[in-house]
Write a protein that holds these residues in place. Structure first.
Motif, short mmCIF file in Angstrom:
data_model
loop_
_atom_site.label_atom_id
_atom_site.label_comp_id
_atom_site.label_asym_id
_atom_site.label_seq_id
_atom_site.Cartn_x
_atom_site.Cartn_y
_atom_site.Cartn_z
N GLY A 6 75.74 18.46 60.72
CA GLY A 6 77.08 19.01 60.52
C GLY A 6 77.10 20.34 59.80
O GLY A 6 78.11 21.06 59.83
N ASP A 7 75.99 20.71 59.14
CA ASP A 7 75.92 21.98 58.39
C ASP A 7 75.49 23.16 59.26
O ASP A 7 75.61 24.31 58.82
N LEU A 8 74.97 22.88 60.45
CA LEU A 8 74.33 23.94 61.23
C LEU A 8 75.28 25.09 61.56
O LEU A 8 74.87 26.24 61.65
N LYS A 9 76.55 24.77 61.72
CA LYS A 9 77.52 25.82 62.06
C LYS A 9 77.66 26.86 60.95
O LYS A 9 78.13 27.99 61.19
N ASP A 10 77.25 26.51 59.73
CA ASP A 10 77.38 27.42 58.60
C ASP A 10 76.19 28.36 58.46
O ASP A 10 76.24 29.31 57.69
N PHE A 11 75.10 28.07 59.20
CA PHE A 11 73.89 28.88 59.10
C PHE A 11 73.83 29.92 60.19
O PHE A 11 74.32 29.70 61.30
N SER A 12 73.19 31.04 59.88
CA SER A 12 72.93 32.07 60.89
C SER A 12 71.77 32.93 60.41
O SER A 12 71.39 32.90 59.23
N GLY A 13 71.20 33.68 61.32
CA GLY A 13 70.12 34.58 60.96
C GLY A 13 68.88 34.33 61.79
O GLY A 13 68.77 33.35 62.51
N ASN A 14 67.91 35.25 61.67
CA ASN A 14 66.67 35.14 62.45
C ASN A 14 65.48 34.69 61.61
O ASN A 14 64.35 34.71 62.09
N ASN A 31 68.43 26.56 65.15
CA ASN A 31 68.03 25.32 65.81
C ASN A 31 66.56 25.00 65.60
O ASN A 31 66.18 23.85 65.33
N GLU A 32 65.71 26.02 65.69
CA GLU A 32 64.28 25.78 65.49
C GLU A 32 63.99 25.41 64.04
O GLU A 32 63.13 24.56 63.77
N LEU A 33 64.68 26.02 63.10
CA LEU A 33 64.50 25.66 61.70
C LEU A 33 64.89 24.19 61.49
O LEU A 33 64.15 23.43 60.83
N PHE A 34 66.00 23.79 62.04
CA PHE A 34 66.50 22.42 61.89
C PHE A 34 65.49 21.40 62.40
O PHE A 34 65.11 20.46 61.69
N TYR A 35 64.99 21.60 63.61
CA TYR A 35 64.05 20.64 64.18
C TYR A 35 62.66 20.77 63.56
O TYR A 35 61.94 19.78 63.42
#
Length: 467
Positions: free
Chosen positions: A60-68, A15-19
């Protein structure tokens, strides 16, 4: 130009990366991308944003991302991030770069056995070129130093590795990288305005040529900064978002100071000061205070559908977009003497159309004040404009008209107050059909930024600049 954002956290960073990336959207209009790393697995997404917005494309792509940890970019040039696997290991990379010698580097690297996969319109992807140069190093740091030595132009970058992000600022510091911190997290951004709403505070300005590594626990210097800096003055004049700061100097404060300094010396008789939005607003507020006349919004940007300046592929469409997003306020303009502030004049096409619209609304006088000196030289360090030649600059066309050549006597034309300078400014005033025209001086720009002249790149005004 372009901007990037990278983050490392002790928990999920998506979320922080996105914003954080989204807060760099004003810096680019063509491509955007994000990459994260989780358990040695890299996830990447790239979209075209020429006709829409970063958030719209990527939500719509956020669900595919993960990690720290992750990096992202808003680019005016190439599709990024690039994910690379070489003898140095696997990493993702984003850049803000201009490589003037990319064709020469391509031939040299192909002859050495390199290959390139990322092409658009038969042009090598600049970020892939940077990755290839890094891969020639014995380690990441020596690879980045290879970029500094070989690239003619500029390059700042973020590299994403497992559990960490490496930030490397351009050798001459032409573009910034700011490090932010909060408990359990570090972030790196082109724009410090990405930090406040995400809970970060500025921790460090990466120096020219410096390489640092950030993890959730801290900041580690991998290469010390160089002694020389040439940060682009247009970061304050045009590119930067108002609350952003570079090298401790705030964008909106600089614009206000530049306007105030000009305004207090201007004895023109006007009814009010207005701005050509958005980047002219800070200057206009300062100008109005310096002149001690009211500030009113004589022309307004239609923000519901034009919140930023898209850059269509053709000049004709760019001119239409420039016209459609700004609405003159006829009720304020009618029978008034109005002084407008704008950031710069490049081709003059957009400003000429704005002036026509203002006059059509019944303005009695239209005065124009520009927050930077006349653009005499094309930028060779950043992708500042879409201009393909110096002759696209209105100043060079005027010089060609006077001298028979666009390249003659440039030093005189770039010297504020010289006979050649005054003649050029007067001709631009005639072409644009404005009552009076004044440009800021280089001295005012430098004073308003608050850094020594030797640390600021003013090449497009006076032809100076160190390579």
């Amino acid at each position: 130009m372009g901007g990037f954002f990278g983050v490392t956290k002790k928990d999920d960073c998506v979320n922080e990366l996105f914003y954080g990336v989204d807060y760099n959207s004003h810096l680019g209009t063509k491509r955007a991308g994000m990459a994260t790393c989780s358990n040695k697995i890299f996830t990447r997404s790239i979209h075209n944003i020429e006709n829409t917005y970063f958030r719209t494309k990527f939500e719509g792509d956020l669900k595919d991302f993960s990690g720290n940890c992750g990096i992202g970019v808003i680019s005016d040039t190439d599709a990024q991030p690039i994910i690379v696997n070489c003898h140095l290991g696997k990493f993702a990379i984003v850049t803000v770069a201009r490589i003037n010698n990319i064709n020469e580097l391509e031939k040299e690297l192909l002859a050495k056995g390199h290959h390139f996969c990322e092409h658009s319109y038969d042009i090598i992807n600049p970020t892939e070129m940077i990755a290839a140069l890094i891969s020639e190093g014995e380690d990441i740091v020596s690879g980045i130093e290879n970029v500094y030595r070989r690239v003619n132009g500029s390059c700042s970058m973020l590299l994403l590795l497992e559990g960490r992000v490496i930030a490397a600022r351009d050798r001459m510091g032409r573009t910034p990288i700011i490090i932010g911190r909060k408990d359990g997290a570090r972030a790196a951004s082109t724009e410090s305005s990405a930090f406040p709403n995400l809970g970060y505070e500025i921790e460090y300005n990466v120096g020219p040529g410096e390489i640092v590594e950030i993890t959730p626990d801290g900041l580690k210097q991998l290469k010390a900064p160089g002694k020389k800096m040439q940060i682009c003055s247009f970061l304050w004049i045009y590119y930067g978002y108002p609350p952003c700061e570079y090298e401790g100097s705030n964008v909106d404060r600089m614009r206000f100071r530049a306007g105030y300094n000009m305004g207090r010396e201007d004895d023109s008789k006007v009814d009010f000061v207005s701005a050509i939005p958005d980047s002219g607003i800070g200057m206009a507020l300062g100008y109005a205070q310096g002149m001690q006349v009211p500030y009113l919004r004589g022309i307004v940007k239609y923000t519901p559908t034009w919140p930023r300046s898209f850059t269509p592929s053709t000049q004709e469409r760019r001119e239409l977009v420039a016209k459609m997003k700004l609405i003159p306020n006829a009720a304020l303009l009618r029978d008034k003497r109005v002084l407008f502030c704008d950031d710069s004049i490049v081709r003059g096409t957009q400003l000429r159309d704005n002036v026509k619209d203002i006059r059509d609304c019944g303005a009695k006088e239209v005065h124009m004040r520009i927050s930077c000196p006349p653009l005499i030289y094309s930028c060779r360090y950043l992708n500042f404009t879409a201009s393909k030649s110096d002759l696209e600059l209105i100043s060079r066309r005027v010089i060609a008209e006077f001298e028979g050549s666009p390249d003659k006597n440039l030093e005189a034309y770039s010297t504020t107050g010289s006979p050649e300078y005054c003649r050029m400014v007067e001709r631009i005033r005639e072409i644009l059909d404005i009552t009076s025209l004044k440009f800021s001086s280089i001295e005012n720009v430098v004073e308003s930024i608050g850094l020594p002249k030797c640390q600021i790149c003013t090449h497009c005004f006076d032809g100076t600049g160190e390579d």
